[in-house]
Design an enzyme around this catalytic site. Structure first.
Site, PDB file in Angstrom:
ATOM      1  N   SER A   8     104.908 -48.035  34.295  1.00  0.00           N
ATOM      2  CA  SER A   8     103.766 -48.748  33.769  1.00  0.00           C
ATOM      3  C   SER A   8     103.438 -50.097  34.173  1.00  0.00           C
ATOM      4  O   SER A   8     104.503 -50.447  34.580  1.00  0.00           O
ATOM      5  CB  SER A   8     103.761 -48.672  32.082  1.00  0.00           C
ATOM      6  N   GLN A  49     101.493 -53.846  33.075  1.00  0.00           N
ATOM      7  CA  GLN A  49     101.098 -54.510  32.150  1.00  0.00           C
ATOM      8  C   GLN A  49     100.200 -56.059  32.643  1.00  0.00           C
ATOM      9  O   GLN A  49     100.668 -56.521  33.492  1.00  0.00           O
ATOM     10  CB  GLN A  49     102.054 -55.085  31.012  1.00  0.00           C
ATOM     11  N   GLU A  98     104.889 -54.422  24.809  1.00  0.00           N
ATOM     12  CA  GLU A  98     105.659 -54.599  25.771  1.00  0.00           C
ATOM     13  C   GLU A  98     105.237 -55.928  26.575  1.00  0.00           C
ATOM     14  O   GLU A  98     105.949 -57.054  26.810  1.00  0.00           O
ATOM     15  CB  GLU A  98     105.834 -53.690  26.815  1.00  0.00           C
TER      16      GLU A  98
END
Length: 442
Positions: free
Chosen positions: A215, A217, A183
């Site tokens: 989440s 990143q 991702e």
């Protein structure tokens, strides 16, 4: 001596054959050789019937479903394909629906209606003659990664069932849960493609920060050998795109997306409803606030803690305790330009730091100062629409500092670049198109 009539006829026919052979050879030599040079993609003249130039170009469509934790979004990309060049993005069609796919974990059949709604958009956008050559994909992110395995599998099987009847180019493996690192890498490809840093130019690449619901990143191109040597092996990845190799630092922190972090700071546990009334009390809320909040199909009653010390200091301690040692610092980020997306953007808009449409730039200290101001000026009467803004801003400011961004670090915030959405979906679709060109499959 008289020339026989039969001989004359033979000579005439022979001269005619020689002449026609010469003309044909000359004509063939003058024609452009296209069949062996261009990619095997059909042409799309549907959108621009008046343009003779566009009609001579090759186009490829890619359809990506982004199944996030809070909604499902469809991206329909139209690429202009040229031989020996990176594809050019000609157009994007985008639509989003709520809730996310994970909301149907206990009743997968209900997910079908939303999927069909988005597929209708795809069929209205892609010319029917190109459906069978347009890859159809779905990538699920943190929302499904947080579900128990069996529930996630059943949901994805329902998606495969719907997609298999769509008439688009589809393979069962094109529907999957996206790994967090993938991702981040796909989002990095998107942003760097849109700023022109992946086309073999001198434009430097930029780093990427994304804060979703489940989440978060961080991804950037590695430049310091020390970072490679000291980073966990699964934080470092490499790939080739458009004949250029890239080495990336990329990691996804599952459970540290804004909604999951909010639940943790409030004292809840993901996927584990509290026994009895779902009530959470937190110093990050106004002392006289009481309301309801739904997360992952669980309805919580949330209340503010009785007035004591300043709210910001109390909330800061809660956030720091929750995130302690869960994030890895990386010195290299201090000297690199970064774009930040999703909830980084939304909360900057809430603070009035950037324009909601145009985006802008912020510094890490803007989140810090914004958190202090919001937290210490909260009253239940004034925060009915944004009761969690203090908690969210405090969390964002701590998260960025834990990632080693100093307070004066500037971040660029954008939802679009050159009128194109800045999500991971474009990068993931590019990877599929590259795989199709090389191997005939996504």
């Amino acid at each position: 001596m008289r020339f026989p009539k039969l001989a004359f006829i033979f000579m005439f026919v022979g001269c005619l054959v020689v002449y026609l052979t010469y003309v044909k050879r000359h004509y063939d030599d003058s024609k452009p050789l296209v069949s062996d040079q261009l990619p095997q993609y059909k042409m799309d003249t549907h959108k621009h019937p008046t343009s003779a130039h566009v009609a001579s170009e090759n186009f490829q469509y890619g359809i990506m479903f982004d199944a996030g934790s809070t909604g499902t979004r469809i991206h329909i990309f139209k690429f202009q394909m040229e031989p020996n060049e990176a594809p050019k993005l000609a157009h994007e069609t985008f639509k989003a629906i709520k809730p996310g796919l994970s909301a149907y974990a206990d009743d997968p059949e209900k997910s079908k209606e939303g999927l069909l709604t988005l597929l209708k958009v795809a069929k209205e956008t892609v010319p029917e003659t190109l459906w069978s050559s347009s890859p159809l994909m779905l990538r699920a992110t943190a929302g499904l990664r947080l579900l128990p395995g069996e529930k996630a599998t059943i949901l994805l099987d329902k998606v495969r069932e719907v997609f298999s009847e769509s008439l688009f180019f589809y393979r069962p493996e094109s529907v999957s849960i996206m790994d967090g690192t993938d991702e981040g890498m796909s989002a990095w490809i998107t942003i760097n493609f849109l700023i022109g840093a992946l086309h073999g130019t001198e434009t430097p690449t930029v780093g990427m920060l994304d804060l979703g619901g489940g989440s978060t990143q961080i991804t950037f191109a590695l430049q310091d050998e020390k970072t490679i040597q000291t980073s966990p092996i699964d934080y470092v990845t490499s790939f080739q795109m458009f004949n250029i190799s890239h080495a990336l630092y990329s990691h996804s922190y599952l459970g540290l997306g804004l909604m999951s972090a909010r639940l943790a700071v409030l004292g809840g546990i993901e996927a584990q409803p509290l026994p009895g009334p779902q009530e959470l009390i937190s110093p990050c809320l106004a002392s006289d606030y009481s309301g309801q909040w739904e997360h992952a199909e669980v309805l919580y009653t949330v209340k503010g803690q009785k007035a004591g010390e300043p709210i910001y200091e109390s909330c800061l301690r809660k956030v720091e305790k929750m995130i302690y040692k869960r994030v890895r610092k990386t010195e290299e980020v201090k000297d690199m330009d970064f774009y930040a997306f999703s909830y980084y953007y939304d909360r900057a808009v809430d603070l009035g730091l950037i324009d909601e449409i145009a985006g802008g730039t912020v510094r890490v200290r803007d989140y810090i100062e914004g958190a202090k101001k919001v937290c210490n000026n909260m009253s239940a009467g004034g925060i009915k629409e944004t009761p969690f803004l203090c908690l969210d801003l405090t969390y964002i400011s701590v998260l960025l500092q834990e990632l080693d961004f100093p307070p004066d670090k500037e971040l660029k915030l954008a939802r679009q670049i050159n009128n194109m959405e800045t999500s991971w979906a474009l990068g993931a679709t590019f990877q599929c198109i590259e795989s199709l060109r090389k191997h005939g499959m996504c």
